[in-house]
Design a protein around this motif. Structure first.
Motif, PDB file in Angstrom:
ATOM      1  N   LEU A 192       0.744  -1.351  -0.285  1.00 15.54           N
ATOM      2  CA  LEU A 192       0.082  -0.275  -0.374  1.00 15.54           C
ATOM      3  C   LEU A 192       1.201   1.244   0.005  1.00 15.54           C
ATOM      4  O   LEU A 192       0.358   2.279  -0.452  1.00 15.54           O
ATOM      5  N   LEU A 193       2.370   0.833   0.112  1.00 14.44           N
ATOM      6  CA  LEU A 193       2.514   2.512   0.629  1.00 14.44           C
ATOM      7  C   LEU A 193       3.182   2.754  -0.594  1.00 14.44           C
ATOM      8  O   LEU A 193       3.356   3.639  -1.133  1.00 14.44           O
ATOM      9  N   HIS A 194       4.014   1.473  -0.910  1.00 11.08           N
ATOM     10  CA  HIS A 194       4.196   1.766  -2.612  1.00 11.08           C
ATOM     11  C   HIS A 194       2.714   2.358  -4.274  1.00 11.08           C
ATOM     12  O   HIS A 194       3.226   3.101  -4.451  1.00 11.08           O
ATOM     13  N   LEU A 195       1.572   1.561  -3.402  1.00 11.70           N
ATOM     14  CA  LEU A 195       0.283   2.256  -4.217  1.00 11.70           C
ATOM     15  C   LEU A 195       0.955   3.954  -4.400  1.00 11.70           C
ATOM     16  O   LEU A 195       0.164   4.450  -5.028  1.00 11.70           O
ATOM     17  N   VAL A 196      -0.036   4.670  -3.142  1.00 16.12           N
ATOM     18  CA  VAL A 196       0.290   6.026  -2.344  1.00 16.12           C
ATOM     19  C   VAL A 196       2.004   6.397  -3.292  1.00 16.12           C
ATOM     20  O   VAL A 196       1.616   7.752  -3.525  1.00 16.12           O
ATOM     21  N   GLN A 197       2.828   5.996  -3.156  1.00 17.69           N
ATOM     22  CA  GLN A 197       4.253   6.246  -3.541  1.00 17.69           C
ATOM     23  C   GLN A 197       3.696   6.212  -5.069  1.00 17.69           C
ATOM     24  O   GLN A 197       4.446   7.028  -6.052  1.00 17.69           O
ATOM     25  N   ALA A 198       2.982   5.738  -5.373  1.00 15.86           N
ATOM     26  CA  ALA A 198       2.947   5.702  -7.135  1.00 15.86           C
ATOM     27  C   ALA A 198       1.856   6.671  -7.857  1.00 15.86           C
ATOM     28  O   ALA A 198       1.493   7.335  -8.593  1.00 15.86           O
ATOM     29  N   GLU A 199       1.890   7.096  -6.482  1.00 13.52           N
ATOM     30  CA  GLU A 199       0.106   8.503  -7.386  1.00 13.52           C
ATOM     31  C   GLU A 199       0.832   9.877  -7.334  1.00 13.52           C
ATOM     32  O   GLU A 199       0.723  10.614  -7.930  1.00 13.52           O
ATOM     33  N   GLU A 200       1.679  10.581  -6.084  1.00 14.36           N
ATOM     34  CA  GLU A 200       2.436  11.782  -6.127  1.00 14.36           C
ATOM     35  C   GLU A 200       4.238  11.004  -6.580  1.00 14.36           C
ATOM     36  O   GLU A 200       4.621  12.233  -5.949  1.00 14.36           O
TER      37      GLU A 200
END
Length: 290
Positions: free
Chosen positions: A51-59
């Motif tokens: 999930l941390l990778h997921l939000v990192q992919a956003e911004e």
């Protein structure tokens, strides 16, 4: 001489405001992705890393908003999420470039030229460790180990390998990245941006044409030990003989030629040396005691 609390980085003012929320459409999209990630695990807490990778992919980095999102989805406190996000270096805590250029400066890569490459790139790009170029293209950092000692010195771009580098090839690599030239890793899938890489690390498929097929595996140098164990090749010398005698050769007297799947990147340094400074080669020049 004393320093003020502000100079020491200590704030005595109002507490930090809560993290701003994602826009409704972004949050809805991320929640749908998050449900898919969480469903992979018997314990939802185990989904925190992807999930941390997921939000990192956003911004492009892990923001306070991203950490609050992970906490909300998993029923954790923001302190628990922050403890994980600050422990692992793959999670960026500030805006960074489209391409994370990591130079291995661990022992073998360092003595084979990694230190020289890292120093040269800092000067060439005008940035320090962990800093990003003004155009937002390159974030430069030193990495303790890229797990590719047999291709030293190694540079990674968004976790893809560029083997057998030297100062010249590394400078050309970052210049091509900044000008939008096509850059092909030595091994692995075609290069993509850091945000795209982060989404793949979150566990979502790489949907680019041919990317999965190009993933490949370990290079020939990494597989020598396995081939030796199977009796496929004769033992080879690790260093040049000091007496200038002939090298041992594989059975049949032939040298392995790379197949198309073992391609070399156009950004690799020449294969006859991996030293960044050929005028000062590493290794002994005389017998001990002479």
């Amino acid at each position: 001489m004393t320093t003020s609390s502000s100079e020491r980085g200590v704030s005595l003012g109002m507490p930090e405001l809560p993290a701003p929320a994602y826009p409704d459409d972004v949050r809805a999209r991320l929640e749908a992705d998050a449900r898919e990630v969480v469903a992979r695990y018997p314990d939802s807490r185990s989904a925190l890393l992807p999930l941390l990778h997921l939000v990192q992919a956003e911004e492009g980095h892990v923001t306070r908003t991203g950490m609050q999102f992970c906490a909300d989805v998993l029923g954790l406190t923001t302190a628990e999420v922050t403890a994980v996000a600050t422990f692992y270096t793959m999670y960026r805590r500030k805006p960074s470039g489209d391409y994370q250029v990591g130079v291995c400066t661990n022992t073998l890569c360092a003595v084979m030229g990694g230190d020289a490459i890292f120093e040269a790139l800092q000067d060439h790009l005008g940035v320090g460790n962990g800093e990003t170029t003004d155009d937002g293209k390159i974030t430069l950092e030193h990495i303790e180990c890229n797990a590719a000692c047999d291709f030293a010195p190694v540079v990674m771009v968004n976790w893809e390998f560029f083997d057998n580098q030297d100062v010249h090839s590394a400078k050309r690599l970052v210049d091509d990245l900044r000008t939008g030239q096509t850059v092909s890793p030595t091994r692995g899938a075609p290069l993509c941006t850091f945000k795209e890489t982060a989404r793949i690390l979150a566990g979502f498929p790489d949907e680019r044409d041919g990317a999965v097929e190009a993933g490949g595996s370990a290079g020939p140098a990494s597989l020598v030990g396995l081939r030796l164990a199977r009796g496929e090749v004769a033992p080879a010398r690790v260093v040049h003989p000091r007496d200038g005698g002939p090298h041992d050769e594989p059975h049949g007297g032939t040298v392995h030629e790379p197949s198309p799947n073992e391609h070399l990147s156009s950004h690799d340094a020449p294969q006859d040396t991996s030293a960044s400074d050929p005028a000062h080669p590493a290794g002994p020049t005389a017998e001990e005691g002479e």
